[in-house]
Scaffold this active site. Structure first.
Site, PDB file in Angstrom:
ATOM      1  N   SER A  15      18.499  63.934  70.194  1.00  0.00           N
ATOM      2  CA  SER A  15      17.129  64.256  69.828  1.00  0.00           C
ATOM      3  C   SER A  15      16.981  64.530  68.351  1.00  0.00           C
ATOM      4  O   SER A  15      17.634  65.401  67.778  1.00  0.00           O
ATOM      5  CB  SER A  15      16.647  65.469  70.606  1.00  0.00           C
ATOM      6  OG  SER A  15      15.554  66.044  69.946  1.00  0.00           O
ATOM      7  N   SER A  17      14.096  65.667  67.244  1.00  0.00           N
ATOM      8  CA  SER A  17      13.194  66.820  67.156  1.00  0.00           C
ATOM      9  C   SER A  17      13.924  68.152  67.079  1.00  0.00           C
ATOM     10  O   SER A  17      13.570  69.024  66.288  1.00  0.00           O
ATOM     11  CB  SER A  17      12.254  66.838  68.358  1.00  0.00           C
ATOM     12  OG  SER A  17      11.538  65.644  68.414  1.00  0.00           O
ATOM     13  N   LYS A  66       5.037  60.097  78.408  1.00  0.00           N
ATOM     14  CA  LYS A  66       3.848  60.230  77.550  1.00  0.00           C
ATOM     15  C   LYS A  66       2.538  59.964  78.295  1.00  0.00           C
ATOM     16  O   LYS A  66       1.491  60.456  77.897  1.00  0.00           O
ATOM     17  CB  LYS A  66       3.953  59.300  76.338  1.00  0.00           C
ATOM     18  CG  LYS A  66       4.979  59.768  75.310  1.00  0.00           C
ATOM     19  CD  LYS A  66       4.952  58.914  74.061  1.00  0.00           C
ATOM     20  CE  LYS A  66       6.023  59.338  73.089  1.00  0.00           C
ATOM     21  NZ  LYS A  66       5.996  58.584  71.839  1.00  0.00           N
ATOM     22  N   ASP A 102       1.526  60.995  67.312  1.00  0.00           N
ATOM     23  CA  ASP A 102       2.092  59.703  66.882  1.00  0.00           C
ATOM     24  C   ASP A 102       1.073  58.943  66.036  1.00  0.00           C
ATOM     25  O   ASP A 102       1.436  58.279  65.061  1.00  0.00           O
ATOM     26  CB  ASP A 102       2.449  58.834  68.105  1.00  0.00           C
ATOM     27  CG  ASP A 102       3.755  59.255  68.770  1.00  0.00           C
ATOM     28  OD1 ASP A 102       4.592  59.886  68.101  1.00  0.00           O
ATOM     29  OD2 ASP A 102       3.932  58.949  69.959  1.00  0.00           O
ATOM     30  N   GLY A 127       5.356  44.035  71.219  1.00  0.00           N
ATOM     31  CA  GLY A 127       5.599  44.968  72.322  1.00  0.00           C
ATOM     32  C   GLY A 127       4.291  45.586  72.782  1.00  0.00           C
ATOM     33  O   GLY A 127       3.362  45.755  71.972  1.00  0.00           O
TER      34      GLY A 127
HETATM   35  P1  NAP Z   1       8.099  51.677  75.741  1.00  0.00           P
HETATM   36  O1  NAP Z   1       6.871  52.308  76.282  1.00  0.00           O
HETATM   37  O2  NAP Z   1       9.263  51.450  76.615  1.00  0.00           O
HETATM   38  O3  NAP Z   1       7.598  50.270  75.145  1.00  0.00           O
HETATM   39  C1  NAP Z   1       8.405  49.373  74.479  1.00  0.00           C
HETATM   40  C2  NAP Z   1       7.852  47.950  74.719  1.00  0.00           C
HETATM   41  O4  NAP Z   1       8.747  47.062  74.083  1.00  0.00           O
HETATM   42  C3  NAP Z   1       7.861  47.555  76.187  1.00  0.00           C
HETATM   43  O5  NAP Z   1       6.684  47.939  76.812  1.00  0.00           O
HETATM   44  C4  NAP Z   1       8.027  46.056  76.103  1.00  0.00           C
HETATM   45  O6  NAP Z   1       6.772  45.410  75.938  1.00  0.00           O
HETATM   46  C5  NAP Z   1       8.814  45.858  74.817  1.00  0.00           C
HETATM   47  N1  NAP Z   1      10.210  45.563  75.141  1.00  0.00           N
HETATM   48  C6  NAP Z   1      11.098  46.366  75.787  1.00  0.00           C
HETATM   49  N2  NAP Z   1      12.285  45.735  75.934  1.00  0.00           N
HETATM   50  C7  NAP Z   1      12.122  44.502  75.390  1.00  0.00           C
HETATM   51  C8  NAP Z   1      12.965  43.377  75.259  1.00  0.00           C
HETATM   52  N3  NAP Z   1      14.222  43.373  75.710  1.00  0.00           N
HETATM   53  N4  NAP Z   1      12.458  42.274  74.653  1.00  0.00           N
HETATM   54  C9  NAP Z   1      11.178  42.224  74.197  1.00  0.00           C
HETATM   55  N5  NAP Z   1      10.337  43.281  74.303  1.00  0.00           N
HETATM   56  C10 NAP Z   1      10.802  44.389  74.885  1.00  0.00           C
HETATM   57  O7  NAP Z   1       8.645  52.462  74.500  1.00  0.00           O
HETATM   58  P2  NAP Z   1       7.815  53.152  73.316  1.00  0.00           P
HETATM   59  O8  NAP Z   1       7.563  54.555  73.623  1.00  0.00           O
HETATM   60  O9  NAP Z   1       6.658  52.294  72.982  1.00  0.00           O
HETATM   61  O10 NAP Z   1       8.896  53.124  72.140  1.00  0.00           O
HETATM   62  C11 NAP Z   1       9.295  51.910  71.569  1.00  0.00           C
HETATM   63  C12 NAP Z   1      10.155  52.136  70.334  1.00  0.00           C
HETATM   64  O11 NAP Z   1       9.428  52.864  69.352  1.00  0.00           O
HETATM   65  C13 NAP Z   1      11.431  52.945  70.599  1.00  0.00           C
HETATM   66  O12 NAP Z   1      12.460  52.374  69.828  1.00  0.00           O
HETATM   67  C14 NAP Z   1      11.079  54.320  70.092  1.00  0.00           C
HETATM   68  O13 NAP Z   1      12.215  55.036  69.662  1.00  0.00           O
HETATM   69  C15 NAP Z   1      10.174  53.986  68.932  1.00  0.00           C
HETATM   70  N6  NAP Z   1       9.215  55.071  68.603  1.00  0.00           N
HETATM   71  C16 NAP Z   1       9.271  55.612  67.370  1.00  0.00           C
HETATM   72  C17 NAP Z   1       8.366  56.595  67.001  1.00  0.00           C
HETATM   73  C18 NAP Z   1       8.429  57.168  65.618  1.00  0.00           C
HETATM   74  O14 NAP Z   1       7.846  58.232  65.388  1.00  0.00           O
HETATM   75  N7  NAP Z   1       9.065  56.509  64.684  1.00  0.00           N
HETATM   76  C19 NAP Z   1       7.413  57.045  67.922  1.00  0.00           C
HETATM   77  C20 NAP Z   1       7.377  56.465  69.182  1.00  0.00           C
HETATM   78  C21 NAP Z   1       8.290  55.474  69.516  1.00  0.00           C
HETATM   79  P3  NAP Z   1       6.392  44.114  76.824  1.00  0.00           P
HETATM   80  O15 NAP Z   1       6.879  44.421  78.212  1.00  0.00           O
HETATM   81  O16 NAP Z   1       4.925  44.103  76.692  1.00  0.00           O
HETATM   82  O17 NAP Z   1       7.064  42.936  76.241  1.00  0.00           O
END
Ligand code: NAP
Length: 247
Positions: A15, A17, A66, A102, A127
């Site tokens: 984490s 955080s 979330k 976020d 995504g």
């Molecule tokens: P999530 O809800 O699981 O969504 C990720 C999306 O990515 C999935 O819905 C999927 O979309 C796509 N995906 C997943 N596996 C894939 C694959 N093998 N190939 C192609 N597309 C794929 O996760 P999230 O909460 O959005 O987080 C996503 C990323 O953002 C993570 O790495 C997380 O650590 C990062 N993040 C960073 C911050 C920050 O503050 N920097 C904040 C939040 C999240 P489809 O099914 O539509 O293709």
């Protein structure tokens, strides 16, 4: 009794955080506060957690809760309503209020990447998961027209094949990766997009912060694009969480 803050999610072995807040408490001489990780197998366990920890003042929420946390909240502020996802909970008089920091983090970090006049910029969101919702909300607020690319086509969402057969990347200028492709430990992965359309007038934003430079950003950087990772967004959303809990 001290004040307790924490993170709920699953799994949450690594984490950002906890480290961030422990460092902040020390650096700013904030006494009597601690930050703990609460790994919940199921979101229903939130009720037991709230009942057993009377000193809890606030929580961060991460994958996969979330959206599933929403029915357990007493209310949501405008930020969370707008996105339809909650990553911060303020606990006040036994009531749980949901927020989304976020969007604050992404908004402010993105503005530092883009030029002051971004009227010619449109966006491509890679995504379609939880964080894509926050990114889309911010782009809409900023008036940046955008399309989402997903493995599953739906209304206003195109596929990677559609993207490869078009010149959308060339035209769009801003590409935001919200997929986990390239995240540690699978750093050899990257989103499958036509990189040959990326130029020095493009801006690439990757929400991933570990590693600091994903292959997506590296490939863009080699083509002259300006690239930014998700670390600043993460720090800004954490700081905003603290403001929410203490306002
Ligand atoms: P999530 O809800 O699981 O969504 C990720 C999306 O990515 C999935 O819905 C999927 O979309 C796509 N995906 C997943 N596996 C894939 C694959 N093998 N190939 C192609 N597309 C794929 O996760 P999230 O909460 O959005 O987080 C996503 C990323 O953002 C993570 O790495 C997380 O650590 C990062 N993040 C960073 C911050 C920050 O503050 N920097 C904040 C939040 C999240 P489809 O099914 O539509 O293709």
């Amino acid at each position: 009794m001290g004040e307790l803050y924490g993170l709920i999610g699953y799994p949450i072995s690594h984490s950002f955080s906890k480290q961030y807040f422990e460092k902040k408490f020390k650096a700013e001489n904030i006494s009597g506060c601690s930050y703990q990780l609460f790994e919940l197998m199921q979101i229903q366990q939130i009720e037991e957690l709230i009942q057993s920890k009377a000193e809890l003042k606030g929580l961060n929420v991460t994958i996969p809760f979330k959206e599933t946390i929403i029915p357990y909240l007493d209310s949501m502020d405008e930020s969370a309503e707008k996105v339809g996802a909650v990553n911060v909970i303020k606990i006040e008089g036994g009531k749980l209020i949901g927020y989304n920091s976020d969007i604050y983090g992404f908004h402010n970090s993105l503005l530092k990447l883009l030029p002051s006049d971004f009227s010619e910029v449109s966006g491509i969101i890679l995504g379609n998961g939880g964080s894509a919702k926050a990114v889309r909300t911010v782009l809409n607020v900023l008036g940046i027209s955008n399309i989402t690319v997903s493995r599953k086509p739906s209304e206003n969402v195109i596929t990677y094949n559609d993207l490869a057969d078009s010149t959308q990347i060339e035209k769009a200028k801003l590409i935001v990766n919200t997929t986990p492709l390239g995240m540690t430990p699978n750093i050899e992965n990257y989103p499958d997009i036509p990189y040959d359309q990326v130029t020095s007038s493009h801006f690439l934003f990757d929400l991933i912060y570990n590693p600091t430079e994903t292959l997506f950003l590296k490939k863009g950087g080699e083509l002259g694009a300006q690239a930014k990772n998700g670390l600043e967004m993460l720090e800004l959303q954490a700081e905003r969480s603290w403001e929410i809990w203490n306002s």
